[in-house]
Design a protein around this motif. Structure first.
Motif, PDB file in Angstrom:
ATOM      1  N   THR A   1       0.802  -1.224   0.000  1.00 51.83           N
ATOM      2  CA  THR A   1       0.000   0.000   0.000  1.00 51.83           C
ATOM      3  C   THR A   1       0.836   1.275   0.000  1.00 51.83           C
ATOM      4  N   GLY A   2       2.150   1.148  -0.139  1.00 54.38           N
ATOM      5  CA  GLY A   2       2.965   2.357  -0.167  1.00 54.38           C
ATOM      6  C   GLY A   2       4.442   2.053  -0.305  1.00 54.38           C
ATOM      7  N   THR A   3       5.209   3.094  -0.610  1.00 52.77           N
ATOM      8  CA  THR A   3       6.667   3.012  -0.729  1.00 52.77           C
ATOM      9  C   THR A   3       7.296   4.056   0.176  1.00 52.77           C
ATOM     10  N   LEU A   4       8.345   3.661   0.897  1.00 51.45           N
ATOM     11  CA  LEU A   4       9.115   4.584   1.712  1.00 51.45           C
ATOM     12  C   LEU A   4      10.452   4.858   1.046  1.00 51.45           C
ATOM     13  N   ALA A   5      10.811   6.129   0.935  1.00 50.48           N
ATOM     14  CA  ALA A   5      12.165   6.528   0.567  1.00 50.48           C
ATOM     15  C   ALA A   5      12.903   6.820   1.866  1.00 50.48           C
ATOM     16  N   VAL A   6      13.926   6.011   2.155  1.00 52.32           N
ATOM     17  CA  VAL A   6      14.609   6.044   3.446  1.00 52.32           C
ATOM     18  C   VAL A   6      15.915   6.816   3.292  1.00 52.32           C
ATOM     19  N   PRO A   7      16.268   7.666   4.259  1.00 52.63           N
ATOM     20  CA  PRO A   7      17.485   8.479   4.108  1.00 52.63           C
ATOM     21  C   PRO A   7      18.763   7.654   4.183  1.00 52.63           C
ATOM     22  N   ASP A   8      19.862   8.296   3.856  1.00 49.74           N
ATOM     23  CA  ASP A   8      21.181   7.676   3.816  1.00 49.74           C
ATOM     24  C   ASP A   8      21.500   7.013   5.152  1.00 49.74           C
ATOM     25  N   PRO A   9      21.734   5.682   5.168  1.00 45.46           N
ATOM     26  CA  PRO A   9      22.036   5.015   6.440  1.00 45.46           C
ATOM     27  C   PRO A   9      23.438   5.301   6.967  1.00 45.46           C
ATOM     28  N   ASN A  10      24.228   6.057   6.216  1.00 44.81           N
ATOM     29  CA  ASN A  10      25.514   6.536   6.700  1.00 44.81           C
ATOM     30  C   ASN A  10      25.343   7.781   7.574  1.00 44.81           C
TER      31      ASN A  10
END
Length: 378
Positions: free
Chosen positions: A261-270
């Motif tokens: 039901t959706g997509t997450l754009a996740v920030p840089d894990p660094n």
């Protein structure tokens, strides 16, 4: 709070400054000793820390520290960690846990047998960026997770690092150097990895240092510098990962998580923070989620503070007023699982086949939204 936890640092290279920025003035920690292969470097660091002495490594391990912060190069991670465990000391180290899966397994087993705690970077996944995304996924915000992608590309660390040799030796390369950030985030988000399929390449056999007193000097390349793979998670989700020291830039989000039901754009894990963006089924644009979990304004060393808090639960002491539950979130078990995944990807590439992992791990507990004033001691 009781007496500050006594920490000794082994390895005072580029990354040590970031740790010192977090730990040097923390009321729950006292840096009592520092050691480096370069005595002048350890002397300079000790001179800036009123509580620390510059010591040879063996003297540091035999001294009065409680935890060794191991910031050596990957090839030395195992020897320093096992030396600390042999002196009944807890260990927190930079990633990877060791240069080989066999060495890492020995570290975790030895610590367990001795009743000691092992922790390992990255701790960036404990910040508000990854933890907010995880809380949203766990809460059903994108429905059932089905897939994820992780992408890290850079022309190579020799462009900015004055001594980049170890990045191109066994224990280095884009996967073992940068992969822990992305794979740790994927495990937090989607759970442990059960199998992998990989492919990799090594387009150049040497690099040229771009900065510092060795600028222009060649560096031999002994590891693959472009690695890609497919990860199968226990919960059924499939992830893809690309890590490269051979490309220039990408427009892709560092991590995307796709649900029904959706997509997450996740920030840089660094990084510890950054916007988590959501695109819901039927929406017309992305929206930013407010931080809902994680150590706010965190910095390198928060994983060690979390580990110390876990280790002090038996006598009721905490770091920053909050006690970690379960196990330290940046645990040796998690680092071992991540190294298992990375070495399996490289083996899969070399052997041309899917490989099942030999380890698994429980997802670390979610970090409640924790203001800086709580974890920093003020």
């Amino acid at each position: 709070m009781g007496d500050p936890h006594r920490v000794g640092i082994v390895g005072l290279g580029h990354i040590s400054g970031a740790y010192l920025g977090t730990l040097a003035n923390h009321p729950g920690v006292t840096i009592t000793a520092v050691a480096d292969l370069d005595p002048s470097r350890s002397a300079a660091v000790a001179a800036a820390l009123p509580t620390a002495r510059a010591l040879p490594v063996e003297d540091l391990l035999a001294g009065e520290v409680q935890t060794v912060l191991n910031l050596t190069v990957p090839a030395a991670h195992a020897s320093v960690a096992l030396g600390a465990i042999g002196h009944s000391l807890h260990v927190y180290g930079e990633k990877p846990l060791a240069a080989s899966l066999e060495e890492a397994s020995v570290i975790v087993s030895a610590a367990s047998a001795a009743g000691l705690t092992v922790g390992c970077a990255p701790d960036t996944v404990l910040g508000t960026g990854i933890q907010t995304a995880r809380a949203f996924v766990d809460g059903g915000g994108i429905g059932r997770p089905v897939a994820a992608s992780a992408v890290m590309v850079t022309p190579g660390h020799e462009r900015w690092h004055p001594n980049p040799d170890f990045y191109y030796l066994p224990g280095g390369g884009p996967l073992l150097d940068m992969g822990p950030y992305y794979l740790s985030a994927l495990v937090h988000l989607l759970g442990p990895i059960r199998s992998v399929t990989g492919a990799s390449s090594r387009p150049r056999d040497q690099r040229v240092i771009g900065t510092g007193p060795r600028a222009g000097s060649p560096v031999p390349v002994e590891v693959d510098t472009h690695v890609t793979g497919i990860l199968e998670h226990d919960g059924g989700a499939l992830s893809t990962i690309t890590t490269s020291f051979d490309a220039v830039r990408t427009t892709a989000a560092p991590i995307e998580v796709h649900g029904e039901t959706g997509t997450l754009a996740v920030p840089d894990p660094n990084r510890f923070d950054g916007d988590v963006r959501l695109f819901e089924l039927g929406a017309s644009e992305w929206r930013v989620l407010p931080p809902s979990a994680g150590y706010a304004e965190a910095a390198r060393g928060i994983g060690l503070l979390d580990q110390i808090a876990y280790g002090q639960t038996t006598d009721g002491q905490t770091i920053g007023g909050r006690t970690a539950s379960g196990a330290p979130r940046a645990s040796g078990d998690l680092a071992l699982h991540i190294l298992d995944a990375m070495t399996a990807l490289l083996r899969s590439s070399a052997e041309g086949r899917r490989i099942d992992l030999t380890t698994t791990v429980e997802r670390p507990p979610l970090v409640p939204l924790t203001p800086r004033s709580e974890w920093s001691g003020g």
